[in-house]
Motif scaffolding. Sequence first.
Motif, PDB file in Angstrom:
ATOM      1  N   PHE A 128       0.824  -1.211   0.000  1.00 40.59           N
ATOM      2  CA  PHE A 128       0.000   0.000   0.000  1.00 40.59           C
ATOM      3  C   PHE A 128       0.861   1.265   0.000  1.00 40.59           C
ATOM      4  CE2 PHE A 128      -2.202  -3.517   1.967  1.00 40.59           C
ATOM      5  CZ  PHE A 128      -3.376  -3.566   1.227  1.00 40.59           C
ATOM      6  N   LEU A 129       2.162   1.101   0.269  1.00 39.78           N
ATOM      7  CA  LEU A 129       3.109   2.200   0.159  1.00 39.78           C
ATOM      8  C   LEU A 129       3.596   2.376  -1.265  1.00 39.78           C
ATOM      9  CD1 LEU A 129       5.349   1.417   3.281  1.00 39.78           C
ATOM     10  CD2 LEU A 129       3.515   3.101   3.149  1.00 39.78           C
ATOM     11  N   MET A 130       3.292   1.400  -2.122  1.00 34.46           N
ATOM     12  CA  MET A 130       3.820   1.377  -3.489  1.00 34.46           C
ATOM     13  C   MET A 130       2.722   1.520  -4.542  1.00 34.46           C
ATOM     14  SD  MET A 130       6.370  -1.861  -2.771  1.00 34.46           S
ATOM     15  CE  MET A 130       7.034  -1.933  -4.433  1.00 34.46           C
ATOM     16  N   GLN A 131       1.483   1.700  -4.105  1.00 39.25           N
ATOM     17  CA  GLN A 131       0.364   1.768  -5.047  1.00 39.25           C
ATOM     18  C   GLN A 131      -0.511   2.970  -4.733  1.00 39.25           C
ATOM     19  OE1 GLN A 131      -1.838  -1.904  -5.048  1.00 39.25           O
ATOM     20  NE2 GLN A 131      -0.016  -3.178  -5.247  1.00 39.25           N
ATOM     21  N   THR A 132      -1.331   3.345  -5.697  1.00 37.66           N
ATOM     22  CA  THR A 132      -2.337   4.389  -5.496  1.00 37.66           C
ATOM     23  C   THR A 132      -3.679   3.752  -5.141  1.00 37.66           C
ATOM     24  OG1 THR A 132      -3.015   4.388  -7.806  1.00 37.66           O
ATOM     25  CG2 THR A 132      -1.198   5.877  -7.191  1.00 37.66           C
ATOM     26  N   VAL A 133      -4.624   4.583  -4.748  1.00 40.42           N
ATOM     27  CA  VAL A 133      -5.987   4.090  -4.502  1.00 40.42           C
ATOM     28  C   VAL A 133      -6.562   3.519  -5.798  1.00 40.42           C
ATOM     29  CG1 VAL A 133      -8.337   4.747  -3.853  1.00 40.42           C
ATOM     30  CG2 VAL A 133      -6.384   5.678  -2.584  1.00 40.42           C
ATOM     31  N   GLU A 134      -6.227   4.140  -6.926  1.00 44.25           N
ATOM     32  CA  GLU A 134      -6.689   3.633  -8.224  1.00 44.25           C
ATOM     33  C   GLU A 134      -6.187   2.211  -8.459  1.00 44.25           C
ATOM     34  OE1 GLU A 134      -7.819   4.469 -12.586  1.00 44.25           O
ATOM     35  OE2 GLU A 134      -8.493   5.231 -10.661  1.00 44.25           O
ATOM     36  N   PHE A 169      -2.013   4.008   1.089  1.00 44.25           N
ATOM     37  CA  PHE A 169      -2.069   4.004   2.549  1.00 44.25           C
ATOM     38  C   PHE A 169      -2.577   5.338   3.096  1.00 44.25           C
ATOM     39  CE2 PHE A 169       1.936   6.160   2.087  1.00 44.25           C
ATOM     40  CZ  PHE A 169       2.147   6.866   3.261  1.00 44.25           C
ATOM     41  N   LEU A 170      -2.263   6.458   2.426  1.00 42.69           N
ATOM     42  CA  LEU A 170      -2.769   7.757   2.867  1.00 42.69           C
ATOM     43  C   LEU A 170      -4.281   7.858   2.653  1.00 42.69           C
ATOM     44  CD1 LEU A 170      -0.133  10.393   1.627  1.00 42.69           C
ATOM     45  CD2 LEU A 170      -0.595   9.668   3.966  1.00 42.69           C
ATOM     46  N   GLY A 171      -4.720   7.417   1.470  1.00 43.76           N
ATOM     47  CA  GLY A 171      -6.154   7.451   1.181  1.00 43.76           C
ATOM     48  C   GLY A 171      -6.949   6.574   2.118  1.00 43.76           C
ATOM     49  N   TYR A 172      -6.436   5.383   2.392  1.00 45.88           N
ATOM     50  CA  TYR A 172      -7.127   4.470   3.291  1.00 45.88           C
ATOM     51  C   TYR A 172      -7.209   5.040   4.706  1.00 45.88           C
ATOM     52  CZ  TYR A 172      -7.214   0.538  -0.031  1.00 45.88           C
ATOM     53  OH  TYR A 172      -7.477  -0.288  -1.095  1.00 45.88           O
ATOM     54  N   ALA A 173      -6.103   5.617   5.183  1.00 47.04           N
ATOM     55  CA  ALA A 173      -6.104   6.194   6.527  1.00 47.04           C
ATOM     56  C   ALA A 173      -7.139   7.304   6.636  1.00 47.04           C
ATOM     57  CB  ALA A 173      -4.713   6.724   6.875  1.00 47.04           C
ATOM     58  N   ALA A 174      -7.245   8.135   5.589  1.00 42.00           N
ATOM     59  CA  ALA A 174      -8.216   9.230   5.600  1.00 42.00           C
ATOM     60  C   ALA A 174      -9.650   8.717   5.550  1.00 42.00           C
ATOM     61  CB  ALA A 174      -7.946  10.171   4.431  1.00 42.00           C
ATOM     62  N   LEU A 175      -9.914   7.761   4.655  1.00 38.48           N
ATOM     63  CA  LEU A 175     -11.280   7.268   4.490  1.00 38.48           C
ATOM     64  C   LEU A 175     -11.792   6.555   5.736  1.00 38.48           C
ATOM     65  CD1 LEU A 175     -10.982   5.984   0.809  1.00 38.48           C
ATOM     66  CD2 LEU A 175     -12.377   7.909   1.605  1.00 38.48           C
ATOM     67  N   GLN A 176     -10.939   5.777   6.408  1.00 36.81           N
ATOM     68  CA  GLN A 176     -11.421   5.070   7.595  1.00 36.81           C
ATOM     69  C   GLN A 176     -11.584   6.006   8.791  1.00 36.81           C
ATOM     70  OE1 GLN A 176      -9.470   3.719  10.561  1.00 36.81           O
ATOM     71  NE2 GLN A 176      -7.890   5.250  10.185  1.00 36.81           N
ATOM     72  N   THR A 177     -10.888   7.175   8.769  1.00 37.02           N
ATOM     73  CA  THR A 177     -11.005   8.121   9.880  1.00 37.02           C
ATOM     74  C   THR A 177     -12.427   8.641  10.005  1.00 37.02           C
ATOM     75  OG1 THR A 177      -8.679   8.770   9.736  1.00 37.02           O
ATOM     76  CG2 THR A 177     -10.169  10.321  10.786  1.00 37.02           C
ATOM     77  N   PHE A 178     -13.099   8.849   8.881  1.00 34.26           N
ATOM     78  CA  PHE A 178     -14.491   9.316   8.929  1.00 34.26           C
ATOM     79  C   PHE A 178     -15.353   8.376   9.768  1.00 34.26           C
ATOM     80  CE2 PHE A 178     -13.333  11.400   4.826  1.00 34.26           C
ATOM     81  CZ  PHE A 178     -13.689  12.690   5.162  1.00 34.26           C
ATOM     82  N   HIS A 179     -15.097   7.089   9.668  1.00 34.01           N
ATOM     83  CA  HIS A 179     -15.943   6.098  10.324  1.00 34.01           C
ATOM     84  C   HIS A 179     -15.566   5.877  11.792  1.00 34.01           C
ATOM     85  CE1 HIS A 179     -17.985   4.917   6.576  1.00 34.01           C
ATOM     86  NE2 HIS A 179     -16.821   5.232   6.017  1.00 34.01           N
ATOM     87  N   LYS A 180     -14.433   6.412  12.219  1.00 31.14           N
ATOM     88  CA  LYS A 180     -14.048   6.324  13.628  1.00 31.14           C
ATOM     89  C   LYS A 180     -14.800   7.341  14.473  1.00 31.14           C
ATOM     90  CE  LYS A 180      -9.609   6.038  14.388  1.00 31.14           C
ATOM     91  NZ  LYS A 180      -8.160   6.340  14.222  1.00 31.14           N
ATOM     92  N   GLY A 181     -15.149   8.458  13.846  1.00 25.74           N
ATOM     93  CA  GLY A 181     -15.890   9.476  14.579  1.00 25.74           C
ATOM     94  C   GLY A 181     -15.604  10.854  14.044  1.00 25.74           C
ATOM     95  N   ALA A 182     -16.624  11.511  13.516  1.00 23.47           N
ATOM     96  CA  ALA A 182     -16.523  12.895  13.067  1.00 23.47           C
ATOM     97  C   ALA A 182     -17.482  13.716  13.928  1.00 23.47           C
ATOM     98  CB  ALA A 182     -16.882  13.014  11.588  1.00 23.47           C
ATOM     99  N   TYR A 183     -17.039  14.900  14.335  1.00 21.69           N
ATOM    100  CA  TYR A 183     -17.790  15.681  15.318  1.00 21.69           C
ATOM    101  C   TYR A 183     -17.921  17.139  14.880  1.00 21.69           C
ATOM    102  CZ  TYR A 183     -16.582  11.735  18.372  1.00 21.69           C
ATOM    103  OH  TYR A 183     -16.423  10.486  18.913  1.00 21.69           O
ATOM    104  N   ALA A 184     -19.047  17.729  15.244  1.00 17.17           N
ATOM    105  CA  ALA A 184     -19.216  19.176  15.142  1.00 17.17           C
ATOM    106  C   ALA A 184     -18.969  19.737  16.539  1.00 17.17           C
ATOM    107  CB  ALA A 184     -20.625  19.530  14.666  1.00 17.17           C
ATOM    108  N   VAL A 185     -17.826  20.390  16.714  1.00 16.21           N
ATOM    109  CA  VAL A 185     -17.457  20.935  18.016  1.00 16.21           C
ATOM    110  C   VAL A 185     -18.184  22.256  18.208  1.00 16.21           C
ATOM    111  CG1 VAL A 185     -15.559  21.750  19.459  1.00 16.21           C
ATOM    112  CG2 VAL A 185     -15.206  19.821  17.892  1.00 16.21           C
ATOM    113  N   HIS A 186     -18.902  22.388  19.306  1.00 18.14           N
ATOM    114  CA  HIS A 186     -19.647  23.617  19.564  1.00 18.14           C
ATOM    115  C   HIS A 186     -18.687  24.789  19.758  1.00 18.14           C
ATOM    116  CE1 HIS A 186     -23.687  21.608  20.905  1.00 18.14           C
ATOM    117  NE2 HIS A 186     -23.284  21.244  19.698  1.00 18.14           N
ATOM    118  N   GLY A 187     -19.001  25.866  19.087  1.00 15.85           N
ATOM    119  CA  GLY A 187     -18.106  27.015  19.073  1.00 15.85           C
ATOM    120  C   GLY A 187     -17.042  26.911  18.002  1.00 15.85           C
TER     121      GLY A 187
END
Length: 492
Positions: free
Chosen positions: A170-176, A212-230
């Motif tokens: 995954f360090l040697m390939q693209t998401v494509e 590996f960068l794309g995968y790390a970013a895409l799975q982060t959404f599913h770990k928890g995204a928040y709207a922080v008040h303020g």
Amino acid sequence: MVYDVGIVGAGFGGLAAAAELSRKGLNVLVLEASNELGGSAGKYERERYRFQSGATVGMGFEPGGVFDQLYKNLDLKTPAMKLLNPIMEIHMPDRTIHYYRDRNQWYNEIQRNFPEVSNEIKTFYEEIFKVGEMVDRLVEKLPIFPPKTMRDWLTLPSLMNQESIRLIPFLMQTVEDRLKKYQLHHYHLFKTFLNGELMDSVQTSVDRCPAFLGYAALQTFHKGAYAVHGGLATVAEQLADYIKGCGNEVKLRHPVHLVDKEGGTFRLHTKRKKIYEVKRVILNNSVHNFHDTLSPKLGKHSYIKEQKEMKRESWGAFIIHAGVDQSVFESTDVLYHQFIDPHHPEELHDGGQFLMSLSDPVDQKMAPEGKRSLTISTHTSIRQWWEAEDYNIKKERMKERLIQTVDHYFPGFSNHLDIVLPGTPVTFEKWLRRKQGKVGGYAPKGSYSWLNSYSIRTGIDGVLQCGDTVFPGAGTLGVTLSGLMVAKELTK
């Protein structure tokens, strides 16, 4: 007085580093050019509205996440926030995709929108989750990457284990390349969706994004995204209060125009004609500004070369901050919306794809009663905004394009706007001191482009750096991690 560490810039990286160094007993000074904290994740206020300067989505507050751990280490109470599920709605020309955090709900949504290839996409996402978690575990060790010193190289074997070895493909390939494995590379609709998410998180498209960068970013959404008040500025304010509570200093409206060295100490020269002496320096004002900040004598010792840096590809942002009547969005309780221009769905920048974030209706810090504060942002090529002869025409044209696209999906939007404040890369340079308005780090250009990352090292003994142009990259999570890497290095 000579400080242990002087930090240029109060973005998330600089504040995270300063907080961690303060916790460990160092004498720290933070100098920020603007009158707000948080850098590109800061805020400003106009006519009873609070607007977020750039970044709006809170990540890393889930149990074990970067901010969850940081807050525990600092013994701070996390701010009020809303866990997002769906994370956002993606408005495409022929459908709206509900991007769920919950995996089972997301797989049901995949079945609904991509029934003919749903099994392949689900298998692809299982790989995303598996690889993304491996990347997280590796980055959590705060490695200095790319290695620049013998000590950096000697630490690499300690990072190598059976799991990290499995990351090598995954360090040697693209998401494509990974899409090809599942016969998804020709499935236009799904690629359009993925391109939108990767442009928002990694600043690039599937064909140019390291896997590996794309995968790390895409799975982060599913770990928890928040709207922080303020807004995310609330986090910056808490970190600054902690730093000051430890007896250290955070000074706003103190732009540093020169860093030089005399004898054994560095000197930070501000435009207030003050000079602060420090033993070590952390630059949190982006590599774009590196050679404008350091003296030529110091700069020549760095591996960061000005001519090479100026040629590196980086995006700017066109942004609209606005107030709108609550009634426009009564049909949805989702706070984040991604729009694909129905007339130009292939364009991934300059309005073809953009994100809109709405304030939580219960968050009274963000808007007057019955109103919502919102931020609309799209990637934009930078050079066009420095052509003064038609700057205002381009600005107005882009503003209208974005507003009309939202109007297409939410009829009546334009008629219910209360205040509209557009901004361009010129605006980002003026208010956030980002050279040429470059934001969001560097756009990856292929499978091996991560090898060209800048590490926290500058090549100058006693001068380190953090921020969105430093590994592990853009976004409040990446920036904060780079700040923690610097703090770890300085307290070894």
